[in-house]
Write a protein that holds these residues in place. Sequence first.
Motif, PDB file in Angstrom:
ATOM      1  N   PRO A 155       0.805  -1.212   0.000  1.00 47.96           N
ATOM      2  CA  PRO A 155       0.000   0.000   0.000  1.00 47.96           C
ATOM      3  C   PRO A 155       0.846   1.273   0.000  1.00 47.96           C
ATOM      4  O   PRO A 155       1.990   1.268   0.438  1.00 47.96           O
ATOM      5  N   SER A 156       0.251   2.353  -0.487  1.00 45.73           N
ATOM      6  CA  SER A 156       0.976   3.618  -0.621  1.00 45.73           C
ATOM      7  C   SER A 156       1.571   4.068   0.708  1.00 45.73           C
ATOM      8  O   SER A 156       2.716   4.520   0.771  1.00 45.73           O
ATOM      9  N   VAL A 157       0.769   4.010   1.741  1.00 42.91           N
ATOM     10  CA  VAL A 157       1.210   4.353   3.087  1.00 42.91           C
ATOM     11  C   VAL A 157       0.614   3.332   4.044  1.00 42.91           C
ATOM     12  O   VAL A 157      -0.334   2.629   3.716  1.00 42.91           O
ATOM     13  N   GLY A 158       1.199   3.258   5.229  1.00 38.07           N
ATOM     14  CA  GLY A 158       0.672   2.357   6.252  1.00 38.07           C
ATOM     15  C   GLY A 158       1.610   1.228   6.622  1.00 38.07           C
ATOM     16  O   GLY A 158       1.495   0.644   7.710  1.00 38.07           O
ATOM     17  N   LEU A 159       2.539   0.880   5.738  1.00 37.59           N
ATOM     18  CA  LEU A 159       3.508  -0.155   6.054  1.00 37.59           C
ATOM     19  C   LEU A 159       4.613   0.402   6.953  1.00 37.59           C
ATOM     20  O   LEU A 159       5.011   1.560   6.817  1.00 37.59           O
ATOM     21  N   SER A 160       5.120  -0.416   7.845  1.00 36.14           N
ATOM     22  CA  SER A 160       6.257  -0.029   8.675  1.00 36.14           C
ATOM     23  C   SER A 160       7.549  -0.192   7.871  1.00 36.14           C
ATOM     24  O   SER A 160       7.549  -0.792   6.788  1.00 36.14           O
ATOM     25  N   PRO A 161       8.666   0.314   8.371  1.00 37.05           N
ATOM     26  CA  PRO A 161       9.935   0.090   7.670  1.00 37.05           C
ATOM     27  C   PRO A 161      10.225  -1.389   7.443  1.00 37.05           C
ATOM     28  O   PRO A 161      10.696  -1.772   6.357  1.00 37.05           O
ATOM     29  N   GLN A 162       9.942  -2.227   8.432  1.00 33.42           N
ATOM     30  CA  GLN A 162      10.235  -3.656   8.274  1.00 33.42           C
ATOM     31  C   GLN A 162       9.281  -4.307   7.273  1.00 33.42           C
ATOM     32  O   GLN A 162       9.695  -5.167   6.476  1.00 33.42           O
ATOM     33  N   GLU A 163       8.021  -3.909   7.294  1.00 37.91           N
ATOM     34  CA  GLU A 163       7.083  -4.453   6.309  1.00 37.91           C
ATOM     35  C   GLU A 163       7.464  -4.025   4.899  1.00 37.91           C
ATOM     36  O   GLU A 163       7.343  -4.806   3.946  1.00 37.91           O
ATOM     37  N   THR A 164       7.932  -2.786   4.775  1.00 33.81           N
ATOM     38  CA  THR A 164       8.414  -2.326   3.470  1.00 33.81           C
ATOM     39  C   THR A 164       9.605  -3.159   3.022  1.00 33.81           C
ATOM     40  O   THR A 164       9.685  -3.586   1.865  1.00 33.81           O
ATOM     41  N   ALA A 165      10.534  -3.403   3.938  1.00 40.55           N
ATOM     42  CA  ALA A 165      11.716  -4.194   3.610  1.00 40.55           C
ATOM     43  C   ALA A 165      11.346  -5.619   3.220  1.00 40.55           C
ATOM     44  O   ALA A 165      12.005  -6.227   2.358  1.00 40.55           O
ATOM     45  N   GLU A 166      10.303  -6.161   3.814  1.00 44.97           N
ATOM     46  CA  GLU A 166       9.868  -7.519   3.457  1.00 44.97           C
ATOM     47  C   GLU A 166       9.353  -7.557   2.018  1.00 44.97           C
ATOM     48  O   GLU A 166       9.593  -8.516   1.285  1.00 44.97           O
ATOM     49  N   GLN A 167       8.614  -6.503   1.626  1.00 44.92           N
ATOM     50  CA  GLN A 167       8.190  -6.429   0.229  1.00 44.92           C
ATOM     51  C   GLN A 167       9.396  -6.339  -0.705  1.00 44.92           C
ATOM     52  O   GLN A 167       9.456  -7.000  -1.747  1.00 44.92           O
ATOM     53  N   VAL A 168      10.346  -5.514  -0.337  1.00 46.65           N
ATOM     54  CA  VAL A 168      11.548  -5.360  -1.151  1.00 46.65           C
ATOM     55  C   VAL A 168      12.296  -6.682  -1.255  1.00 46.65           C
ATOM     56  O   VAL A 168      12.834  -7.021  -2.323  1.00 46.65           O
ATOM     57  N   LYS A 169      12.322  -7.426  -0.179  1.00 47.95           N
ATOM     58  CA  LYS A 169      13.006  -8.727  -0.187  1.00 47.95           C
ATOM     59  C   LYS A 169      12.399  -9.659  -1.224  1.00 47.95           C
ATOM     60  O   LYS A 169      13.112 -10.353  -1.966  1.00 47.95           O
ATOM     61  N   GLN A 170      11.082  -9.685  -1.300  1.00 50.64           N
ATOM     62  CA  GLN A 170      10.417 -10.504  -2.322  1.00 50.64           C
ATOM     63  C   GLN A 170      10.771 -10.037  -3.729  1.00 50.64           C
ATOM     64  O   GLN A 170      11.027 -10.842  -4.620  1.00 50.64           O
ATOM     65  N   LEU A 171      10.792  -8.729  -3.894  1.00 47.81           N
ATOM     66  CA  LEU A 171      11.008  -8.161  -5.222  1.00 47.81           C
ATOM     67  C   LEU A 171      12.435  -8.381  -5.715  1.00 47.81           C
ATOM     68  O   LEU A 171      12.653  -8.755  -6.871  1.00 47.81           O
ATOM     69  N   VAL A 172      13.425  -8.140  -4.859  1.00 48.97           N
ATOM     70  CA  VAL A 172      14.805  -8.320  -5.307  1.00 48.97           C
ATOM     71  C   VAL A 172      15.097  -9.794  -5.561  1.00 48.97           C
ATOM     72  O   VAL A 172      15.820 -10.147  -6.501  1.00 48.97           O
ATOM     73  N   ALA A 173      14.508 -10.660  -4.741  1.00 46.87           N
ATOM     74  CA  ALA A 173      14.680 -12.093  -4.978  1.00 46.87           C
ATOM     75  C   ALA A 173      14.022 -12.511  -6.292  1.00 46.87           C
ATOM     76  O   ALA A 173      14.475 -13.457  -6.955  1.00 46.87           O
ATOM     77  N   GLY A 174      12.977 -11.774  -6.687  1.00 45.01           N
ATOM     78  CA  GLY A 174      12.262 -12.090  -7.915  1.00 45.01           C
ATOM     79  C   GLY A 174      12.874 -11.495  -9.163  1.00 45.01           C
ATOM     80  O   GLY A 174      12.356 -11.706 -10.262  1.00 45.01           O
ATOM     81  N   GLY A 175      13.955 -10.730  -9.024  1.00 41.03           N
ATOM     82  CA  GLY A 175      14.656 -10.221 -10.195  1.00 41.03           C
ATOM     83  C   GLY A 175      14.260  -8.827 -10.639  1.00 41.03           C
ATOM     84  O   GLY A 175      14.590  -8.422 -11.762  1.00 41.03           O
TER      85      GLY A 175
END
Length: 414
Positions: A155-175
Motif C-alpha cells: 500500500p501507498s502508506v501504512g507499512l512499517s519500515p520492516q514491512e516495506t523491507a519484506e516487500q523489497v526482499k520478495q522483489l529483489v529475490a524475484g529479479g
Amino acid sequence: MTERIHATYWLETGVDPQQAADVIAGEQSSGTFVALPNETPELKARAGARVERLAVLGHSDTPSLSGGVQAKRYTQCMLELSWPIENFGASLPNLMSTVAGNLFELRQVSGLRLKDLQLPASFAAAYPGPAFGIDGTRRLSGVTRGPLIGTIIKPSVGLSPQETAEQVKQLVAGGIDFIKDDELQGDGPHCPFDERVRAVMRVVNEHAERTGKKVMVAFNLTGELDQMKRRHDLVLAEGGTCVMAVLNSIGLVGLHELRRHSQVPIHAHRAGWGYLTRCEALGWDYAPWQKLWRLAGADHLHVNGLRNKFSEPDDSVIAAARAVLAPATDAAPMRAMPVFSSGQTGLQAAHTYAAIGCADLIHTAGGGIFGHPHGVAAGVEALREAWIAAMEGVPLERHAERSRALAGALEFWK
C-alpha cells in the motif's frame, strides 16, 4: 544578435486576436493596463515581448473559460511570442513567471495553453540538465538492454519500515530492476524515512553481495531543502543509487538545488500534473513543461502509461514520452528516462515499444506484478518476457508458449 525565448500558445479570445496578442505580450514584458510615459518605443523595442506569429484556427459561439470578456463570437488562434533573454537572464524560475504567469488570468483570454517552448543556448550553460539520464541509470542498475522492470511499494502508506523491507526482499529475490516509494510515502512517524532507508538497503545490499545485482530504489525524499540534502546523504551512505522528488511540491529551485547536491539519479514524480493540463483550454502541454524540469536536473520523468487508470489518452502519453527522449535544447542533448506507470501490465509492452521506437524507459507495474498467481518472481519474469516479445516482434500468446510465467500472467492481466 540578442538571444530570444520563443513560446507557442493555443489562444481563444472574445476580442480581436491581434489585440489579445498585444495585451498578452505587454502583460508579460514591459506593459500594463494603461500606457505609461516611460514605456518609450526604445524601451519596448529592447524589452517588450514580440508577437512572432498569429494564425486563426476557428471560431465558436461560447467561451471555453468563464470570467472573461463577453462576446458574440470567440476566436481560436495559434500564437507565438518571443522575449529577449536580457529581460530575466538564464533563470528557470523567472522564465516560468514570464511564459506561464499572469497571462492565463487576462480578461481578453477565454482559453490559453502553452504548447511549445524554445530556449537559447544560454539556458543549457546555466542548467546542465540531468547528471545521469539514460546512460547513467543503465550503468547503475546494470540493465544494458530493454526497459528497467519496476514497481511501486504498495500500500501507498501504512507499512512499517520492516514491512516495506519484506516487500523489497520478495522483489529483489524475484529479479526486479527498480523499486520506488509511492509519492505519498514521506517521513511519517509510522514509517520514518531514515528507518525505511536503512531497512530497505540492508535487503538490497545483502542481495547485491550474493548476486552482484544492486536493485535501484528511488526513496522519496521530498521535503524542505535541508531535509532533502540530508536524506540524500543518508541514501548515499547506505549504498543507495536513486532518490525521488515530487516536482510540483519542491519547485524548480528545489529540484535544481537537489541536482547540484545529488550524487545519484533523481527520479522525478509529476504528482499534481492533472491540474495543469486536464482542461484542454488551459495550462500546459507536457513537452514544454518537462523541458524546464529536465534542465533543472530530472533524470527520470513520469509520463503515465498506455491504457492507464487516469484520464489521459494514449496519444498524449506517447507525445510525453517522445518529448522526454528528445534533447531539451540543441546545446543540452542529455536525454531523461521516461517512466511508464498507472495500471500497467505486459499487455502494454508491444504498443509502448512500437509507439516510441525504443526501450529506454522504466516500466513500473504494481498489481501487474504482485497479482501474478504464481507469485512475485513470476510477475517480474512475465513483465520482462512481455518486453522481450515486444522487442523481438513476437505476439504475446506465441511467446507465452515458452514462458510459463508469461502464460500465467496472460490469464490475470486480461
